[in-house]
Design a protein around this motif. Sequence first.
Motif, short mmCIF file in Angstrom:
data_model
loop_
_atom_site.label_atom_id
_atom_site.label_comp_id
_atom_site.label_asym_id
_atom_site.label_seq_id
_atom_site.Cartn_x
_atom_site.Cartn_y
_atom_site.Cartn_z
N GLU A 173 7.10 9.78 -6.29
CA GLU A 173 6.01 10.76 -6.33
C GLU A 173 4.94 10.35 -7.33
O GLU A 173 3.73 10.43 -7.05
N ASN A 174 5.37 9.89 -8.50
CA ASN A 174 4.41 9.43 -9.51
C ASN A 174 3.66 8.19 -9.03
O ASN A 174 2.45 8.06 -9.27
N LEU A 175 4.36 7.28 -8.33
CA LEU A 175 3.70 6.08 -7.80
C LEU A 175 2.63 6.44 -6.78
O LEU A 175 1.54 5.87 -6.76
N ARG A 176 2.94 7.41 -5.93
CA ARG A 176 1.96 7.82 -4.90
C ARG A 176 0.70 8.38 -5.53
O ARG A 176 -0.41 8.18 -5.01
N ASN B 129 0.83 -1.19 0.00
CA ASN B 129 0.00 0.00 0.00
C ASN B 129 0.87 1.24 0.00
O ASN B 129 2.11 1.17 -0.02
N TYR B 130 0.21 2.38 0.09
CA TYR B 130 0.89 3.67 0.02
C TYR B 130 2.01 3.78 1.05
O TYR B 130 3.11 4.22 0.73
N GLU C 255 10.94 -1.59 -11.50
CA GLU C 255 10.50 -0.46 -12.33
C GLU C 255 11.39 0.76 -12.11
O GLU C 255 11.64 1.52 -13.04
N TYR C 256 11.85 0.95 -10.87
CA TYR C 256 12.77 2.07 -10.62
C TYR C 256 14.06 1.89 -11.42
O TYR C 256 14.54 2.82 -12.07
N LEU C 257 14.63 0.69 -11.37
CA LEU C 257 15.87 0.44 -12.10
C LEU C 257 15.67 0.57 -13.60
O LEU C 257 16.54 1.08 -14.32
N LEU C 258 14.51 0.12 -14.08
CA LEU C 258 14.19 0.26 -15.51
C LEU C 258 14.05 1.73 -15.88
O LEU C 258 14.56 2.19 -16.90
N ALA D 237 14.72 8.77 -8.36
CA ALA D 237 14.02 8.03 -7.30
C ALA D 237 12.88 8.84 -6.72
O ALA D 237 11.77 8.33 -6.52
N ARG D 238 13.12 10.12 -6.44
CA ARG D 238 12.07 10.97 -5.87
C ARG D 238 10.91 11.15 -6.83
O ARG D 238 9.75 11.09 -6.43
N GLN D 239 11.23 11.41 -8.08
CA GLN D 239 10.16 11.58 -9.09
C GLN D 239 9.38 10.28 -9.28
O GLN D 239 8.15 10.30 -9.41
#
Length: 453
Positions: free
Chosen positions: A42-45, A9-10, A62-65, A37-39
């Motif tokens: 933020e988009n995931l949230r 979850n969030y 997905e972050y690494l990609l 990482a921050r962006q």
Amino acid sequence: MSSKNNPINYAQLPAVDHLLKLAEDVHAPLALKTHVARQFLENLRLQLKPDSTLTRSQVESEYLLNLDQILNPIRPVINATGVILHTGLGRAAYSAGMVKRLVEMLSDAYVNLELDLATGQRGNRNDHLRPWLQALTNAENGILVNNNAAAVLLALNTLANRKQVVISRGQLVEIGGSFRIPEILKKAGAKLVEVGTTNRTHLNDFRSAISSKTGLLLWVHTSNYRIEGFTKEVGLAELVELGKEFNLPVMADLGSGALVDIGEYGLRREPLVSEVVKTGVDVVTFSVDKLLGGPQGGVIAGKNTWINRIEKNHLLRALRSDKTQIILTLEALKNYHDPATETPFYRDISISLETLHRRAHAIVQAINPNELKIEICETPGQVGSGAAPTDSFQSVALKLKHNRKSTKSLAAALRQASIPVLGYINEDRVFLDLRTVRTHQDDLLMRILRDLN
């Protein structure tokens, strides 16, 4: 802590530091990895929903990609569109010799870009290409700038700033990216005076428009479209004679700029730069990254009087070419000792249908189609980038249909392959034109198609 494969979850999203730890072996500035990482989080949230099935493992992957896509945004692709000079894919391909020479010259090294080695004094970067442009265009002088739009802008600003420029209404062209001749004229400080109609312009139309405020007669080659039927246009030689009569310079924008006769390669003939210069025109501009086969660049060639003035225009500093463009253009011009084999564009246009059929059959036999259905067919190819717009030539393509994927999904899967494959959709099938696929890419294309099979 929940398993990496359980939905999160969030509140369970990983921290920035955790993502940075995953990427500690990635060769990139920490500031960039932190920003991504921050962006990303933020988009995931913003996107995460209560019923989301997203797992921690997926988030990490997905972050690494995402980071890899930002680190490597420009990637090699397989051009299977059949468009040889594809603007979206970088226009003219460089020959292996061009790239090899560039690496030899610039790999952790300096070059005499603006240094005269004979005198030790500051030199002129345009001198490196000047003899080549003089020889291949028959012009008295010539320089290279950042692109053809820059060439047109700089020439117009030098020849006709605060003056009127007379041009046929049928030559007010627009090319990709909304580059329009009227807007360039305005930016150059000139005032447009259009004469004639879309399909018919006469010499008297030009003559009647000339006044004390006229600074230039402009002729634009409509290299990206054709007007046919009930037409009349003023020939460049006629316009040059009119310019002499009124002591006005005449400028020609060729756009694509052919140095050799493309009619010999089965295409409709384009005016050669040398032929245009021979009419007595004062200035001619053309692209380097189209029919010439070089990098992004624009050439301004013509009479010494005007080229010397152009070189003194302070705007040139904002539009000048860099060492990379100059070296690559020089190497592209060297290829003209045998363009049919040395210049990728002319080599590609010369590949026989027999050769393409042979390659197509070898690929199909290696795949043994199952889920992926493949037909071999002949299809029209294109020059592209606004060059030879009404011309097409026969080529050979693989015509694909997948039993479990829609045509759009199949095209997307090809774009997302380890090396993206770009084809086109027609008749609810994906076409892969082999004329623009490099021979050394055939094995790679086979592997990608096998994975889809």
